[in-house]
Write an enzyme that holds these catalytic residues in place. Structure first.
Site, mmCIF file in Angstrom:
data_model
loop_
_atom_site.group_PDB
_atom_site.id
_atom_site.type_symbol
_atom_site.label_atom_id
_atom_site.label_comp_id
_atom_site.label_asym_id
_atom_site.label_seq_id
_atom_site.Cartn_x
_atom_site.Cartn_y
_atom_site.Cartn_z
ATOM 1 C CG ASP A 103 124.357 79.059 11.158
ATOM 2 O OD1 ASP A 103 124.930 78.335 10.329
ATOM 3 O OD2 ASP A 103 123.144 78.973 11.409
ATOM 4 N NE ARG A 104 119.251 80.656 8.948
ATOM 5 C CZ ARG A 104 119.098 80.677 7.621
ATOM 6 N NH1 ARG A 104 120.026 80.170 6.834
ATOM 7 N NH2 ARG A 104 118.016 81.200 7.084
ATOM 8 C CG HIS A 268 129.014 75.869 11.824
ATOM 9 N ND1 HIS A 268 129.143 76.865 10.881
ATOM 10 C CD2 HIS A 268 127.756 76.000 12.337
ATOM 11 C CE1 HIS A 268 128.020 77.567 10.808
ATOM 12 N NE2 HIS A 268 127.163 77.060 11.690
#
Length: 288
Positions: A103-104, A268
């Protein structure tokens, strides 16, 4: 994390990061995503530490790491956050390492691999696209899934106020909506993610705001001059089938010629929902 040493380590620009590290062998750096901390790697890191030196920092602005005051959009740009990671590794005696981001953290990892190809030996990204491609594919009603990107891209003030006033509901929404197997994030870990995020609203928003500004410009500049990822790359994404709406492998091949693209039947939060599969992906990458 059990068996790991946790300490504050000097990074870039006078910033210190909270870092858990342990194990011996070739180094691997693991970067967490939103709205999490280094704890998301607890299963993966424990396995890799059997034969690797594993380094798990909280990103600048997250968890127990420093949250510097924003002096410009570069403060939380991925270039600065990647420089933190390289500096932390160097402080721990590591000058070359494999880099894995979710993700980030994956956006930081991509920027780190582009900016420091002599340092990053291998790159894995989990469930993300490069910043430039992410914004390019968001169109019309399909962009509603990424509503939080647009909220946090707004000028300073309103986003921070709105999120602060309902922080647990805001961050908890993503922990609930993005997981396919809720038991993968136990109640105590979820509570820690919420506590850490609640205390970091301005810096988290600044991180997202940078992705609609300086990070996007950096990606465009690299695309314009044909800059690519030189190391072996593995890009992992959820298996959405026809709902994906884009060809993830094709997008990644524009950045990486030595690419393996993997789809997983997981939500996710892959390192927590499918740790065995992520461990296998990382080990396969390190063997290339």
């Amino acid at each position: 994390m059990n068996g790991f040493t946790t300490e504050r380590v000097p990074a870039a620009d006078g910033v210190h990061l909270n870092v858990a590290h342990g194990g011996h062998g070739t180094p691997v750096v693991l970067l967490h995503g939103f709205p999490q901390t280094h704890l998301m790697w607890r299963h993966v890191a424990a396995d890799l530490a059997g034969d690797h030196h594993v380094i798990c920092p909280d990103l600048r602005g997250y968890g127990g790491s420093d949250k510097p005051r924003v002096t410009g959009e570069e403060t939380y740009g991925k270039r600065a956050m990647a420089a933190d990671v390289v500096a932390v590794a160097g402080h721990l005696g590591v000058d070359r390492f494999a880099l894995v981001g979710h993700d980030r953290g994956a956006l930081v990892a991509v920027r780190g691999a582009l900016d420091h190809p002599e340092t990053v030996t291998h790159l894995a990204t989990l469930d993300v696209l490069p910043t430039l491609d992410m914004w390019d594919i968001l169109h019309g009603a399909d962009a509603a899934v990424a509503w939080h990107l647009y909220l946090m891209a707004q000028p300073p003030g309103l986003p921070e106020q709105m999120i602060t006033r309902s922080a647990d509901e805001f961050f908890g929404h993503f922990l609930d909506a993005w997981v396919r197997h809720p038991g993968a994030i136990p109640a105590d870990v979820r509570a820690e993610y919420l506590r850490a995020s609640r205390e970091a609203v301005p810096s988290i928003v600044a991180d997202y705001r940078a992705s609609a500004g300086v990070d996007l410009r950096h990606d465009r500049a690299d695309r314009d001059r044909g800059r690519t990822l030189r190391m072996p790359v593995t890009a992992v994404q959820q298996s959405w089938g026809d709902r994906l709406g884009f060809d993830g492998a094709a997008l990644w091949r524009r950045w990486a010629t030595d690419l393996e693209h993997v789809t997983l039947d997981a939500g996710h939060f892959m390192p927590e929902e499918a740790p065995a599969e992520i461990i296998a992906v990382i080990r396969s990458l390190l063997g290339r």
